[in-house]
Design a protein around this motif. Structure first.
Motif, short mmCIF file in Angstrom:
data_model
loop_
_atom_site.label_atom_id
_atom_site.label_comp_id
_atom_site.label_asym_id
_atom_site.label_seq_id
_atom_site.Cartn_x
_atom_site.Cartn_y
_atom_site.Cartn_z
N ASP A 1 38.92 44.65 41.36
CA ASP A 1 38.13 45.86 41.10
C ASP A 1 38.84 47.11 41.57
OD1 ASP A 1 36.17 44.33 39.97
OD2 ASP A 1 34.88 44.28 41.75
N LEU A 2 39.55 47.00 42.70
CA LEU A 2 40.21 48.16 43.29
C LEU A 2 41.59 48.44 42.68
CD1 LEU A 2 39.33 47.62 47.07
CD2 LEU A 2 38.40 49.37 45.53
N ILE A 3 42.07 47.53 41.83
CA ILE A 3 43.40 47.70 41.24
C ILE A 3 43.35 48.03 39.75
CG2 ILE A 3 45.46 46.40 40.57
CD1 ILE A 3 45.58 45.21 43.30
N VAL A 4 42.40 47.43 39.03
CA VAL A 4 42.38 47.57 37.57
C VAL A 4 42.27 49.03 37.13
CG1 VAL A 4 41.06 47.09 35.48
CG2 VAL A 4 41.53 45.25 37.09
N TRP A 5 41.28 49.74 37.69
CA TRP A 5 41.09 51.13 37.26
C TRP A 5 42.26 52.03 37.65
CZ3 TRP A 5 38.39 52.70 33.45
CH2 TRP A 5 37.22 52.04 33.09
N PRO A 6 42.81 51.90 38.86
CA PRO A 6 44.00 52.69 39.17
C PRO A 6 45.16 52.42 38.22
CG PRO A 6 43.00 51.93 41.19
CD PRO A 6 42.26 51.26 40.07
N ILE A 7 45.33 51.17 37.79
CA ILE A 7 46.41 50.85 36.85
C ILE A 7 46.17 51.53 35.51
CG2 ILE A 7 47.41 49.00 35.45
CD1 ILE A 7 47.14 47.16 37.86
N ILE A 8 44.94 51.43 35.01
CA ILE A 8 44.62 52.04 33.72
C ILE A 8 44.81 53.55 33.77
CG2 ILE A 8 42.76 52.50 32.07
CD1 ILE A 8 41.62 49.73 32.78
N VAL A 9 44.22 54.18 34.79
CA VAL A 9 44.36 55.63 34.93
C VAL A 9 45.81 56.01 35.18
CG1 VAL A 9 43.71 57.64 36.31
CG2 VAL A 9 41.99 55.90 35.75
N GLY A 10 46.52 55.19 35.95
CA GLY A 10 47.92 55.47 36.24
C GLY A 10 48.79 55.48 35.00
#
Length: 280
Positions: free
Chosen positions: A51-60
């Motif tokens: 949960d804490l990695i998926v969104w940062p990867i997408i936004v990144g």
């Protein structure tokens, strides 16, 4: 006859699947596996880490593309249809890091966790993914330096298949992608070896300094840099800023807070009212 690597790995129907995307995805996956193994030692569930990695990867990834397109707008304003085509290359690591870390910060804080402890946990994974990602640039024959002789490349003691793929339109080019990949890999190993001896936050700050030092010097060899002015490379300016901010932050946190070592597994990823967690 030279054997050249096709940047397209295979096709799904008429849609080309490029090595660039495969390698980037593999780097992210390997980085996640490394972080997940460490997270379990700190009492963190795999689902929480996802949960804490998926969104940062997408936004990144989105921010990395926006960053690149923004500084190459003179080209993309005439080729708007190419803006979403990241499979052909053209993402900027600094833009991706800004987007991913900003997103990650807010997600971590919403869950009442320590940002710096979480950043320490994933820092080796980030630089490992960066090391692998540079091979995507290799497949696309980009992120290289200026022209050199074949004998120069042979003196680097690198395999012929790398040398052959560094030949573009009859000229050989310096493999700056390889320099950065190896520098990042060395950084990954270094962070893993000394992380348990560092104070909370210092692993992440050391990652930022390590990567930026290497990027500053290697960027000076590249021929495809994003430019701020005619003679000023954006990545070098950003690298210097990151180095300065990281050193100042390191000194400030060390003087202001009594920070535990990362290797103290009793320092679990949760919020607290004590001085240490306020430092996060």
């Amino acid at each position: 006859m030279l054997f050249l690597i096709d940047p397209i790995a295979f096709h799904v129907g008429s849609w080309p699947v490029r090595w660039y995307g495969i390698i980037i995805a593999a780097g992210i996956l390997l980085g996640f596996l490394v972080a997940n193994r460490e997270a379990k030692k700190h009492g963190m569930a795999e689902d929480d880490l996802i949960d804490l990695i998926v969104w940062p990867i997408i936004v990144g990834i989105i921010c990395a593309r926006i960053y690149y397109v923004g500084f190459e707008w003179h080209y993309y304003k005439e080729h708007l249809a190419e803006i979403p085509m990241i499979m052909n290359g053209g993402i900027a690591i600094h833009g991706g890091l800004i987007g991913a870390l900003t997103t990650g910060y807010f997600l971590v804080k919403r869950r009442n966790r320590s940002f710096f402890h979480m950043a320490d946990l994933i820092a080796p994974s980030i630089i490992l993914a960066q090391s692998m990602g540079r091979w995507g640039n290799f497949m696309n024959q980009e992120a290289h330096g200026g022209p050199v002789s074949r004998s120069f490349l042979e003196n680097l003691m690198i395999p012929d298949w790398i040398i052959n793929h560094m030949q573009i339109d009859g000229l050989y080019y310096q493999p700056t992608f390889l320099y950065e990949s190896l520098w990042s890999l060395l950084g990954f190993i270094t962070l893993l070896l000394i992380r348990k001896h560092l104070r909370i936050g210092q692993t992440f700050l050391l990652y930022a300094i390590w990567y930026s030092v290497g990027r500053f010097f290697i960027e000076g060899l590249r021929t495809d840099s994003l430019m701020l002015t005619e003679h000023l490379r954006i990545a070098q300016v950003i690298s210097l800023v990151i180095i300065a901010v990281s050193i100042i932050t390191w000194i400030y946190r060390s003087m202001k807070y009594r920070l535990p070592k990362y290797g103290d597994l009793n320092y679990i990823l949760r919020s607290s009212n004590d001085e240490t967690h306020r430092a996060s």
